[in-house]
Design a protein around this motif. Structure first.
Motif, mmCIF file in Angstrom:
data_model
loop_
_atom_site.group_PDB
_atom_site.id
_atom_site.type_symbol
_atom_site.label_atom_id
_atom_site.label_comp_id
_atom_site.label_asym_id
_atom_site.label_seq_id
_atom_site.Cartn_x
_atom_site.Cartn_y
_atom_site.Cartn_z
ATOM 1 N N ASP A 70 42.105 -35.236 -9.066
ATOM 2 C CA ASP A 70 41.997 -34.245 -10.144
ATOM 3 C C ASP A 70 40.550 -34.010 -10.564
ATOM 4 O O ASP A 70 40.254 -33.010 -11.230
ATOM 5 C CB ASP A 70 42.791 -34.707 -11.371
ATOM 6 C CG ASP A 70 44.274 -34.822 -11.105
ATOM 7 O OD1 ASP A 70 44.805 -33.993 -10.330
ATOM 8 O OD2 ASP A 70 44.914 -35.744 -11.662
ATOM 9 N N ARG A 90 47.443 -44.559 -23.944
ATOM 10 C CA ARG A 90 47.833 -43.313 -24.615
ATOM 11 C C ARG A 90 47.446 -43.352 -26.098
ATOM 12 O O ARG A 90 46.928 -42.381 -26.637
ATOM 13 C CB ARG A 90 49.343 -43.101 -24.470
ATOM 14 C CG ARG A 90 49.902 -41.877 -25.189
ATOM 15 C CD ARG A 90 49.434 -40.609 -24.549
ATOM 16 N NE ARG A 90 50.046 -39.438 -25.160
ATOM 17 C CZ ARG A 90 49.591 -38.209 -25.030
ATOM 18 N NH1 ARG A 90 48.509 -37.979 -24.296
ATOM 19 N NH2 ARG A 90 50.198 -37.186 -25.595
ATOM 20 N N HIS A 92 47.447 -37.851 -20.760
ATOM 21 C CA HIS A 92 45.998 -37.991 -20.928
ATOM 22 C C HIS A 92 45.301 -38.445 -19.647
ATOM 23 O O HIS A 92 44.080 -38.584 -19.637
ATOM 24 C CB HIS A 92 45.694 -38.996 -22.034
ATOM 25 C CG HIS A 92 46.181 -40.389 -21.729
ATOM 26 N ND1 HIS A 92 47.511 -40.691 -21.550
ATOM 27 C CD2 HIS A 92 45.499 -41.573 -21.546
ATOM 28 C CE1 HIS A 92 47.644 -41.975 -21.291
ATOM 29 N NE2 HIS A 92 46.447 -42.532 -21.284
ATOM 30 N N TYR A 116 39.124 -34.274 -16.007
ATOM 31 C CA TYR A 116 40.324 -33.445 -15.896
ATOM 32 C C TYR A 116 41.597 -34.276 -16.024
ATOM 33 O O TYR A 116 41.699 -35.370 -15.466
ATOM 34 C CB TYR A 116 40.344 -32.716 -14.557
ATOM 35 C CG TYR A 116 39.500 -31.471 -14.545
ATOM 36 C CD1 TYR A 116 39.976 -30.288 -15.101
ATOM 37 C CD2 TYR A 116 38.228 -31.474 -13.992
ATOM 38 C CE1 TYR A 116 39.201 -29.137 -15.102
ATOM 39 C CE2 TYR A 116 37.448 -30.335 -13.983
ATOM 40 C CZ TYR A 116 37.939 -29.168 -14.546
ATOM 41 O OH TYR A 116 37.176 -28.039 -14.558
ATOM 42 N N ARG A 117 42.568 -33.718 -16.733
ATOM 43 C CA ARG A 117 43.928 -34.242 -16.709
ATOM 44 C C ARG A 117 44.616 -33.828 -15.402
ATOM 45 O O ARG A 117 44.081 -33.023 -14.644
ATOM 46 C CB ARG A 117 44.729 -33.707 -17.907
ATOM 47 C CG ARG A 117 44.209 -34.142 -19.259
ATOM 48 C CD ARG A 117 45.077 -33.619 -20.388
ATOM 49 N NE ARG A 117 45.007 -32.163 -20.530
ATOM 50 C CZ ARG A 117 46.012 -31.330 -20.296
ATOM 51 N NH1 ARG A 117 47.190 -31.785 -19.904
ATOM 52 N NH2 ARG A 117 45.858 -30.028 -20.450
ATOM 53 N N HIS A 118 45.815 -34.363 -15.211
ATOM 54 C CA HIS A 118 46.550 -34.078 -13.981
ATOM 55 C C HIS A 118 47.030 -32.631 -13.920
ATOM 56 O O HIS A 118 47.274 -32.104 -12.837
ATOM 57 C CB HIS A 118 47.747 -35.029 -13.867
ATOM 58 C CG HIS A 118 48.386 -35.070 -12.519
ATOM 59 N ND1 HIS A 118 47.669 -35.246 -11.341
ATOM 60 C CD2 HIS A 118 49.689 -34.944 -12.135
ATOM 61 C CE1 HIS A 118 48.493 -35.242 -10.320
ATOM 62 N NE2 HIS A 118 49.715 -35.048 -10.756
ATOM 63 N N SER A 177 49.518 -29.868 -22.648
ATOM 64 C CA SER A 177 49.532 -31.279 -22.283
ATOM 65 C C SER A 177 50.951 -31.813 -22.117
ATOM 66 O O SER A 177 51.167 -32.785 -21.392
ATOM 67 C CB SER A 177 48.800 -32.110 -23.330
ATOM 68 O OG SER A 177 49.390 -31.943 -24.606
ATOM 69 N N GLY A 187 44.124 -38.442 -15.615
ATOM 70 C CA GLY A 187 43.798 -37.665 -14.425
ATOM 71 C C GLY A 187 43.455 -38.607 -13.295
ATOM 72 O O GLY A 187 42.817 -39.650 -13.513
ATOM 73 N N ARG A 202 51.673 -40.124 -19.596
ATOM 74 C CA ARG A 202 50.560 -39.902 -18.673
ATOM 75 C C ARG A 202 49.848 -38.585 -18.935
ATOM 76 O O ARG A 202 49.035 -38.141 -18.131
ATOM 77 C CB ARG A 202 51.065 -39.923 -17.219
ATOM 78 C CG ARG A 202 51.434 -41.309 -16.704
ATOM 79 C CD ARG A 202 51.630 -41.284 -15.203
ATOM 80 N NE ARG A 202 50.450 -40.790 -14.523
ATOM 81 C CZ ARG A 202 50.451 -39.992 -13.440
ATOM 82 N NH1 ARG A 202 51.599 -39.588 -12.935
ATOM 83 N NH2 ARG A 202 49.334 -39.604 -12.897
ATOM 84 N N ASP A 239 41.155 -41.929 -18.037
ATOM 85 C CA ASP A 239 41.514 -41.291 -19.303
ATOM 86 C C ASP A 239 40.630 -40.057 -19.424
ATOM 87 O O ASP A 239 39.411 -40.164 -19.610
ATOM 88 C CB ASP A 239 41.266 -42.256 -20.464
ATOM 89 C CG ASP A 239 41.776 -41.734 -21.800
ATOM 90 O OD1 ASP A 239 41.784 -40.501 -21.994
ATOM 91 O OD2 ASP A 239 42.143 -42.552 -22.662
ATOM 92 N N ALA A 240 41.245 -38.894 -19.288
ATOM 93 C CA ALA A 240 40.465 -37.658 -19.277
ATOM 94 C C ALA A 240 39.728 -37.426 -20.592
ATOM 95 O O ALA A 240 38.708 -36.732 -20.618
ATOM 96 C CB ALA A 240 41.375 -36.466 -18.975
ATOM 97 N N ARG A 241 40.207 -37.999 -21.675
ATOM 98 C CA ARG A 241 39.577 -37.802 -22.971
ATOM 99 C C ARG A 241 38.221 -38.489 -23.057
ATOM 100 O O ARG A 241 37.287 -37.966 -23.668
ATOM 101 C CB ARG A 241 40.492 -38.332 -24.081
ATOM 102 C CG ARG A 241 41.865 -37.670 -24.127
ATOM 103 C CD ARG A 241 42.827 -38.445 -25.006
ATOM 104 N NE ARG A 241 43.044 -39.816 -24.525
ATOM 105 C CZ ARG A 241 43.894 -40.675 -25.057
ATOM 106 N NH1 ARG A 241 44.626 -40.306 -26.122
ATOM 107 N NH2 ARG A 241 44.031 -41.892 -24.563
#
Length: 389
Positions: free
Chosen positions: A213, A346, A207, A189-191, A196, A209, A205, A259-261
């Protein structure tokens, strides 16, 4: 005293041997932060002339009061009154319901609703109505992931207390869809949920979490599955749990920014006592109780870090003051490391900027204790999530 089931799951000896003492510490440590029927924001460490530490109460917090109500509600009444200077968890929840007209934040309203549900307070219907009004105001743009997860957890608790209804089930479905949608483009999860880019986080930021989160959605989705048999919710909870457990530090650290990705760690420090002792166990044990994977080794390693951490020999547990110090952090008061690593990852997800570890080692201790840390500790180890039939 009989050992609680969740503590017993870790088996004999350390780290399970630490946990009954930590439960007792939480009960002793809560009253100094309970002032006029509400909890303070923090107890901040102040060094005495003789070199020892004291803890001075500062501020007030509705949010932390609601979390403590949840934790204390797991105790027998006699111990509730010991933790709350003569009050019960229902008394505290009632005061919080009375504060609702002045509550504007989604997270605070959700936690009060959750506490009203789990203490059986008659103000639950009022809390649900207030939460619905705030939800409509927040639904047009970005929403903090943590607050959206608390809303879902509150609605699940309310449904468990009140039973199914078309109105409540409709709200559950909307909250569920928001959380499940938050994993659509990544592993974690992202923040924020929603676009986005927006006002809640800076571009560099977007990307990222944090650990919270991940933990609160994991918990809420596991509880949703336990309540209604939602396989998609369970699968999402399993995905997040696998991600944070794969990234766990070699010495049991639950790292801070991801990094949520990709699920990679962006910046590990600070490491928080509440994550090690309470939040990670709380969410992962809820997942196990809901029929998911039991990450008992990872939970145990996280708890063990509290007594065997490699960053320094300085203890984060203060028995004399009946508290846990908040975190082990870098000597980086301007938070330069986390900012630089967020910018670097990022565009280059694998960027580490390893030199920063040498210049800013994690040797500092944040000497404060916020009441929610002790509240979640009780909730993590004493709550009983009904198992799915």
């Amino acid at each position: 005293m009989t050992q609680h089931r969740r503590i017993a799951l870790l088996g004999p000896g350390a780290p399970a041997g630490l946990l009954p003492a930590m439960v007792d510490l939480a009960v002793r440590g809560l009253p100094p932060g309970y002032v006029d029927g509400e909890f303070v924001f923090t107890r901040r460490g102040v060094r005495r002339p003789d070199g020892t530490w004291d803890a001075v109460a500062e501020g007030r917090s509705v949010r932390y009061s609601a979390i403590v109500a949840l934790g204390v509600a797991t105790l027998p009444e006699e111990r509730q009154r010991a933790a709350l200077a003569g009050d019960t968890a229902a008394d505290l929840a009632g005061r919080l319901v009375g504060r609702l007209p002045g509550v504007r934040g989604l997270g605070d309203a959700a936690l009060i609703c959750w506490a009203a549900a789990e203490t059986g307070h008659p103000g639950l219907d009022e809390a649900l109505r207030h939460l619905a009004g705030i939800d409509r105001l927040a639904s047009s743009g970005q929403v903090y992931t943590v607050e959206a997860a608390w809303e879902l957890a509150a609605l699940v608790a309310a449904r468990t207390r009140l039973g199914a209804s078309s109105e409540l089930d409709g709200r559950l479905e909307r909250a569920r869809a928001g959380l499940l949608g938050g994993l659509a483009s990544g592993r974690l999860y992202r923040h924020v949920l929603g676009p986005s880019s927006g006002p809640l986080v800076p571009w560099y930021r977007a990307h990222v979490g944090c650990f919270a989160d991940q933990v609160y959605p994991l918990q809420a989705l596991a509880r949703l599955h336990a309540a209604v048999g939602d396989a998609d919710a369970l699968a999402a909870a399993e995905q997040v749990a696998a991600g944070i457990c794969a990234a766990q530090g070699a010495e049991g650290q639950w790292w801070w920014h991801y990094d949520a990705r990709t699920g990679a760690v962006v910046e590990g420090y600070p490491v928080y006592s509440v994550h090690q002792l309470a939040m990670a166990p709380m969410a992962l044990l809820d997942l196990a109780d809901a029929g998911g994977t039991a990450y008992l080794d990872e939970i145990g390693e996280g708890v063990r870090w509290m007594s065997e951490r490699p960053e320094s020999g300085e203890s984060l547990i203060d028995e004399r003051l009946s508290l846990t110090w908040r975190k082990a952090a870098r000597a980086d008061p301007k938070k330069l490391v986390r900012g630089l690593r967020a910018v670097a990852t990022r565009t280059r997800p694998a960027a580490r900027l390893a030199t920063l570890d040498r210049f800013y080692p994690p040797v500092a201790v944040d000497r404060e204790c916020r009441p929610y840390e002790l509240g979640w500790l009780l909730y993590a180890w004493l709550f009983e999530l009904p198992r799915p039939s």
